[in-house]
Design a protein around this motif. Structure first.
Motif, PDB file in Angstrom:
ATOM      1  N   TRP A 100       0.845  -1.185   0.000  1.00  0.00           N
ATOM      2  CA  TRP A 100       0.000   0.000   0.000  1.00  0.00           C
ATOM      3  C   TRP A 100       0.884   1.240   0.000  1.00  0.00           C
ATOM      4  O   TRP A 100       1.950   1.263   0.647  1.00  0.00           O
ATOM      5  CB  TRP A 100      -0.881   0.014   1.248  1.00  0.00           C
ATOM      6  CG  TRP A 100      -2.122  -0.810   1.120  1.00  0.00           C
ATOM      7  CD1 TRP A 100      -2.584  -1.451   0.020  1.00  0.00           C
ATOM      8  CD2 TRP A 100      -3.064  -1.076   2.168  1.00  0.00           C
ATOM      9  NE1 TRP A 100      -3.769  -2.091   0.295  1.00  0.00           N
ATOM     10  CE2 TRP A 100      -4.085  -1.875   1.601  1.00  0.00           C
ATOM     11  CE3 TRP A 100      -3.151  -0.717   3.507  1.00  0.00           C
ATOM     12  CZ2 TRP A 100      -5.180  -2.314   2.338  1.00  0.00           C
ATOM     13  CZ3 TRP A 100      -4.237  -1.152   4.248  1.00  0.00           C
ATOM     14  CH2 TRP A 100      -5.246  -1.945   3.670  1.00  0.00           C
ATOM     15  N   ARG A 119      -3.499   5.498  -0.480  1.00  0.00           N
ATOM     16  CA  ARG A 119      -3.853   6.050  -1.790  1.00  0.00           C
ATOM     17  C   ARG A 119      -4.044   4.966  -2.842  1.00  0.00           C
ATOM     18  O   ARG A 119      -4.786   5.163  -3.816  1.00  0.00           O
ATOM     19  CB  ARG A 119      -2.781   7.028  -2.242  1.00  0.00           C
ATOM     20  CG  ARG A 119      -2.660   8.262  -1.351  1.00  0.00           C
ATOM     21  CD  ARG A 119      -1.342   9.017  -1.541  1.00  0.00           C
ATOM     22  NE  ARG A 119      -0.874   8.958  -2.917  1.00  0.00           N
ATOM     23  CZ  ARG A 119       0.415   8.776  -3.245  1.00  0.00           C
ATOM     24  NH1 ARG A 119       1.330   8.626  -2.306  1.00  0.00           N
ATOM     25  NH2 ARG A 119       0.770   8.749  -4.516  1.00  0.00           N
ATOM     26  N   GLY A 120      -3.357   3.819  -2.689  1.00  0.00           N
ATOM     27  CA  GLY A 120      -3.471   2.763  -3.684  1.00  0.00           C
ATOM     28  C   GLY A 120      -2.466   1.661  -3.439  1.00  0.00           C
ATOM     29  O   GLY A 120      -1.835   1.589  -2.381  1.00  0.00           O
ATOM     30  N   GLY A 142     -13.212   7.630   1.467  1.00  0.00           N
ATOM     31  CA  GLY A 142     -12.571   6.340   1.684  1.00  0.00           C
ATOM     32  C   GLY A 142     -13.173   5.617   2.870  1.00  0.00           C
ATOM     33  O   GLY A 142     -14.039   6.140   3.584  1.00  0.00           O
ATOM     34  N   VAL A 185      -8.630   4.932   0.341  1.00  0.00           N
ATOM     35  CA  VAL A 185      -9.343   5.701  -0.686  1.00  0.00           C
ATOM     36  C   VAL A 185     -10.219   4.795  -1.545  1.00  0.00           C
ATOM     37  O   VAL A 185      -9.789   3.726  -1.995  1.00  0.00           O
ATOM     38  CB  VAL A 185      -8.349   6.469  -1.574  1.00  0.00           C
ATOM     39  CG1 VAL A 185      -9.081   7.098  -2.766  1.00  0.00           C
ATOM     40  CG2 VAL A 185      -7.650   7.559  -0.785  1.00  0.00           C
ATOM     41  N   PRO A 187     -11.649   5.169  -4.994  1.00  0.00           N
ATOM     42  CA  PRO A 187     -11.567   6.070  -6.158  1.00  0.00           C
ATOM     43  C   PRO A 187     -12.919   6.347  -6.792  1.00  0.00           C
ATOM     44  O   PRO A 187     -13.191   7.473  -7.233  1.00  0.00           O
ATOM     45  CB  PRO A 187     -10.642   5.316  -7.130  1.00  0.00           C
ATOM     46  CG  PRO A 187      -9.889   4.345  -6.273  1.00  0.00           C
ATOM     47  CD  PRO A 187     -10.820   3.960  -5.181  1.00  0.00           C
ATOM     48  N   THR A 200      -4.414   9.123  -6.416  1.00  0.00           N
ATOM     49  CA  THR A 200      -4.518   7.728  -6.858  1.00  0.00           C
ATOM     50  C   THR A 200      -4.003   7.503  -8.275  1.00  0.00           C
ATOM     51  O   THR A 200      -4.045   6.379  -8.763  1.00  0.00           O
ATOM     52  CB  THR A 200      -5.982   7.267  -6.780  1.00  0.00           C
ATOM     53  OG1 THR A 200      -6.793   8.134  -7.594  1.00  0.00           O
ATOM     54  CG2 THR A 200      -6.489   7.318  -5.350  1.00  0.00           C
ATOM     55  N   SER A 201      -3.520   8.565  -8.943  1.00  0.00           N
ATOM     56  CA  SER A 201      -3.025   8.416 -10.311  1.00  0.00           C
ATOM     57  C   SER A 201      -1.842   7.459 -10.339  1.00  0.00           C
ATOM     58  O   SER A 201      -0.969   7.486  -9.469  1.00  0.00           O
ATOM     59  CB  SER A 201      -2.599   9.775 -10.864  1.00  0.00           C
ATOM     60  OG  SER A 201      -3.698  10.673 -10.881  1.00  0.00           O
ATOM     61  N   LEU A 203      -1.714   4.432  -9.685  1.00  0.00           N
ATOM     62  CA  LEU A 203      -1.761   3.422  -8.630  1.00  0.00           C
ATOM     63  C   LEU A 203      -2.970   2.522  -8.843  1.00  0.00           C
ATOM     64  O   LEU A 203      -4.045   3.002  -9.230  1.00  0.00           O
ATOM     65  CB  LEU A 203      -1.863   4.067  -7.242  1.00  0.00           C
ATOM     66  CG  LEU A 203      -0.635   4.806  -6.711  1.00  0.00           C
ATOM     67  CD1 LEU A 203      -0.989   5.545  -5.421  1.00  0.00           C
ATOM     68  CD2 LEU A 203       0.509   3.846  -6.461  1.00  0.00           C
ATOM     69  N   PRO A 205      -6.082   0.435  -7.383  1.00  0.00           N
ATOM     70  CA  PRO A 205      -6.889   0.679  -6.184  1.00  0.00           C
ATOM     71  C   PRO A 205      -6.509  -0.273  -5.048  1.00  0.00           C
ATOM     72  O   PRO A 205      -6.249  -1.457  -5.274  1.00  0.00           O
ATOM     73  CB  PRO A 205      -8.321   0.434  -6.664  1.00  0.00           C
ATOM     74  CG  PRO A 205      -8.266   0.566  -8.152  1.00  0.00           C
ATOM     75  CD  PRO A 205      -6.903   0.089  -8.554  1.00  0.00           C
TER      76      PRO A 205
END
Length: 267
Positions: A100, A119-120, A142, A185, A187, A200-201, A203, A205
């Motif tokens: 993570w 975040r991902g 989230g 998160v 998304p 989250t770009s 990455l 989920p």
């Protein structure tokens, strides 16, 4: 031994001490039992599809984690603290080991308490494989989770890779206080709610299926503590009984001394 002798004034101190020990042990056992029941109740309730609520309405920065809100969707608005970014290893996805990516996000202004945000997910556990952490303000949705305590040891405390999302480890990386939980998160919900800069770009989920199976042990630990306290109460009662019995003498002792006088005494 007469029953009334048990209530002799010279034994009142022993009675009161035993009563206090038993009452305290029983009360502490009930407290641990209630905690066990709370864990079981939380496991029976799936809040992951509930309507998101502001994090500040669910958890305060100085409050213990509310077990009844495990998995609840929350809305968080604040400022990223990129210097606190770490990878948390041991997160498997479709049979592949990964990590993570966690970055703290202040809840409110940049100097307010922060909440760690997952975040991902990235494969492996090399920080170089993670995209640069976000900066500036963000708004996201989230799932709220309690800090982890799996007992896993950090084999290299000098790197930016941790074995668990432990709040006590993360707070050492930032200059603000941290909430007693973290947020994973979502998304899709973030996009639907008009969130921005969720970080989250690039990455994959993160999902709740990647959580370590530590909750069951925690719940059973509570019931084990409850049983220990109740055993202590029983032991305190045993010690009280032995003390009072020894203080008053064994039954029949006085009668035996009269029936069998000491050797050499006048008949």
């Amino acid at each position: 031994m007469q029953v009334t002798a048990w209530w002799s004034p010279r034994l009142w101190g022993a009675h009161l001490l035993a009563l206090a020990c038993v009452a305290a042990a029983v009360a502490l056992g009930l407290w641990q039992y209630d905690a066990w029941e709370a864990h079981r109740a939380a496991e029976r309730i799936d809040l992951t599809h509930a309507e998101p609520e502001p994090l500040t309405d669910v958890l305060g920065p100085d409050e213990p984690f509310p077990t009844k809100h495990v998995g609840r969707p929350v809305v968080v608005d604040g400022t990223w603290l990129p210097e606190g970014t770490v990878l948390v290893s041991g997160r498997e996805e479709d049979g592949e080991d990964g990590s993570w990516v966690v970055t703290p996000l202040t809840v409110g202004g940049p100097d307010d308490a922060a909440v760690p945000v997952v975040r991902g997910w990235v494969p492996g556990e090399d920080p170089a494989d993670a995209p640069p952490p976000p900066t500036g303000t963000a708004s996201l949705v989230g799932w709220l989770q309690p800090g982890e305590g799996t007992g896993a040891a950090d084999e290299d405390p000098t790197d930016a890779v941790l074995p668990q999302v432990r709040i006590a480890d993360l707070v050492q990386l930032v200059d603000v206080d941290l909430y007693g939980g973290y947020v994973v998160v979502d998304p899709d919900a973030t996009a639907d709610a008009g969130g921005r800069n969720a970080g989250t770009s690039h990455l994959a989920p993160a999902t709740l299926d990647q959580l370590p199976p530590a909750g069951t042990f925690t719940a059973w630990r509570n019931i084990a503590y409850a049983i220990e306290w109740w055993l202590f109460a029983a032991f305190a009662l045993f010690l009280w009984w032995r003390f009072v019995r020894d203080a008053l003498g064994r039954p029949g002792t006085a009668e035996q001394e009269v029936a069998d006088p000491p050797v050499g005494s006048a008949s």
